[in-house]
Scaffold this motif. Structure first.
Motif, PDB file in Angstrom:
ATOM      1  N   UNK A  41      87.091  16.197   6.361  1.00 56.43           N
ATOM      2  CA  UNK A  41      87.110  17.036   7.720  1.00 56.43           C
ATOM      3  C   UNK A  41      87.908  16.588   8.644  1.00 56.43           C
ATOM      4  N   UNK A  42      88.311  17.432   9.445  1.00 56.19           N
ATOM      5  CA  UNK A  42      89.125  17.143  10.546  1.00 56.19           C
ATOM      6  C   UNK A  42      88.359  16.274  11.640  1.00 56.19           C
ATOM      7  N   UNK A  43      88.521  15.463  12.352  1.00 66.50           N
ATOM      8  CA  UNK A  43      87.919  14.917  13.438  1.00 66.50           C
ATOM      9  C   UNK A  43      87.774  15.978  14.681  1.00 66.50           C
ATOM     10  N   UNK A  44      86.861  15.649  15.513  1.00 68.68           N
ATOM     11  CA  UNK A  44      86.716  16.730  16.596  1.00 68.68           C
ATOM     12  C   UNK A  44      86.921  16.033  17.844  1.00 68.68           C
ATOM     13  N   UNK A  45      87.613  16.846  18.778  1.00 69.96           N
ATOM     14  CA  UNK A  45      87.837  16.245  20.107  1.00 69.96           C
ATOM     15  C   UNK A  45      86.489  16.246  21.010  1.00 69.96           C
ATOM     16  N   UNK A  46      86.666  15.947  22.370  1.00 66.74           N
ATOM     17  CA  UNK A  46      85.585  15.744  23.052  1.00 66.74           C
ATOM     18  C   UNK A  46      84.808  17.273  23.204  1.00 66.74           C
ATOM     19  N   UNK A  47      85.535  18.351  23.082  1.00 70.84           N
ATOM     20  CA  UNK A  47      84.978  19.725  23.462  1.00 70.84           C
ATOM     21  C   UNK A  47      84.464  20.100  21.893  1.00 70.84           C
ATOM     22  N   UNK A  48      84.719  19.395  20.920  1.00 72.04           N
ATOM     23  CA  UNK A  48      84.017  19.800  19.688  1.00 72.04           C
ATOM     24  C   UNK A  48      85.024  20.768  18.712  1.00 72.04           C
ATOM     25  N   UNK A  49      86.329  20.596  19.148  1.00 75.79           N
ATOM     26  CA  UNK A  49      87.208  21.378  18.462  1.00 75.79           C
ATOM     27  C   UNK A  49      88.040  20.466  17.404  1.00 75.79           C
ATOM     28  N   UNK A  50      88.375  21.235  16.476  1.00 74.93           N
ATOM     29  CA  UNK A  50      89.126  20.245  15.392  1.00 74.93           C
ATOM     30  C   UNK A  50      90.431  19.861  15.925  1.00 74.93           C
ATOM     31  N   UNK A  51      90.757  18.465  15.743  1.00 76.40           N
ATOM     32  CA  UNK A  51      91.998  17.851  16.211  1.00 76.40           C
ATOM     33  C   UNK A  51      93.228  18.360  15.478  1.00 76.40           C
ATOM     34  N   UNK A  52      93.189  18.334  14.095  1.00 79.38           N
ATOM     35  CA  UNK A  52      93.922  18.860  13.314  1.00 79.38           C
ATOM     36  C   UNK A  52      94.056  20.438  13.324  1.00 79.38           C
ATOM     37  N   UNK A  53      95.227  20.909  13.664  1.00 79.72           N
ATOM     38  CA  UNK A  53      95.230  22.495  13.810  1.00 79.72           C
ATOM     39  C   UNK A  53      96.085  23.066  12.634  1.00 79.72           C
TER      40      UNK A  53
END
Length: 384
Positions: A360-372
């Protein structure tokens, strides 16, 4: 139709050496190494995901160098790995279309090195040294090891196969040669061995990284491939390369990885050996021809919605998958002789990942996927 530069005798001998040791009929000897390194890669990355690329380079490098020279890499800083990586980085820059004026004005190679604008000659000397170091050093190691191995066999009255060195290209050629290799044949073996690392490391690393990216972006494809792996191997063992024929969907996924983001989108330059005409254009002998592999694999008249990652487009048909393979591994006599070996390494890693991990894609501090969905690849010349 383009007419490509034919091989000379020396090139044919190099190809013969690689085919003899790593061709389709010989690759099963390396399955154990490929499977072992694939499992080490997955296990180590699960413990530390920050090392993913370095670990991937180490494991694929180990597979290739072990199969070529019988040498097992100590770690990621082993000079037997670092030297060829540096050489490949230089090679990608050298072969980038349009990067060097001397490619279009060959007379520039006669400039004195002290003249302003002749800095490329100093760069060539430096990079040539890297090529020779990365090619000759491991070969001399393998040669010495083989000679020691032969002495061991003579003392113990054993056979070459009983000696403590894994099967590899160099020992195979040494063993099957009735006499000691001539100087010319030895030179060809050195360059044949070097070409395996040169042609296999960057491309395999890039391919596996693209596979990880595709699985992260397409969880439905990942789940379908995992279901196939589970149905074939169950839960009591890890997949083996011998399982490949029983996994047509995973083979389709691998093919789509090759097509979706080809590692060499412009292939490698070729030169015409005779005058030719293409769609009304006259192309004289010696013309540099750059095959647009990317366009061929993204032609909407051949592949519907070519930008989509869709393994189902092959309908699990080996004939359809072969059409992609016929493009990404080169053309005609220059087609890569180590295809089966490369595909075995890729399958071992992909199947092991699917059997043991969720990608899976890692998540940023806001819980959104880093890979778009908008993806930009880095490029270092001819390799993505």
């Amino acid at each position: 139709m383009f007419v490509l530069q034919p091989y000379g005798k020396k090139w044919r001998k190099q190809r013969k050496y690689v085919t003899q040791a790593l061709g389709q009929t010989a690759v099963s000897a390396f399955y154990d190494s490929q499977e072992k390194e694939a499992r080490k890669f997955v296990s180590n990355v699960l413990h530390d995901t920050s090392r993913l690329k370095k670990e991937l380079e180490l494991r694929i490098g180990t597979i290739i160098i072990s199969a070529t020279y019988g040498y097992y890499l100590k770690d990621e800083n082993d000079p037997f790995l670092r030297r060829p990586i540096t050489t490949m980085e230089n090679f990608a820059k050298v072969t980038a279309p349009g990067a060097w004026l001397v490619d279009f004005v060959p007379q520039l190679r006669y400039l004195p090195k002290w003249m302003p604008g002749a800095g490329f000659l100093k760069t060539a000397d430096k990079w040539r040294k890297h090529v020779f170091e990365s090619s000759y050093t491991p070969f001399r190691w393998a040669q010495e090891k083989y000679e020691n191995q032969s002495e061991y066999c003579a003392r113990s009255k054993g056979t070459i196969s009983s000696a403590p060195v894994p099967p590899n290209l160099c020992s195979t050629i040494f063993t099957t040669s009735s006499d000691r290799l001539s100087q010319e044949d030895e030179e060809q073996l050195i360059w044949a061995a070097a070409s395996i690392m040169g042609g296999g490391l960057d491309t395999n690393v890039s391919t596996v990284l693209t596979f990880l990216l595709a699985m992260s972006l397409h969880p439905d494809v990942q789940a379908k491939a995992q279901a196939e792996v589970d149905s074939v191997v169950g839960s009591d063992r890890l997949p083996d390369i011998a399982d490949r024929d029983s996994m047509p969907y995973l083979r389709s996924v691998m093919t789509e990885v090759f097509r979706w983001k080809p590692t060499a989108p412009l292939g490698l330059p070729h030169a015409l050996s005779v005058d030719d005409v293409y769609e009304g254009y006259h192309l004289p002998k010696g013309t540099l021809v750059i095959p647009n592999v990317w366009h061929m694999l993204h032609d909407p008249s051949v592949y519907e919605n070519p930008g989509d990652f869709n393994p189902d487009r092959y309908r699990n048909s080996d004939e359809e998958m072969q059409k992609v393979s016929d493009l990404i591994f080169g053309f005609g006599r220059r087609r890569c002789p180590g295809i089966s070996f490369a595909e075995g390494s890729f399958f071992a890693i992909a199947a092991t990942l699917l059997a043991t991990c969720e990608m899976t894609s890692a998540l940023d501090s806001e819980g959104k996927k880093i890979i778009g969905s908008d993806l930009d690849y880095t490029a270092s010349g001819t390799i993505m």
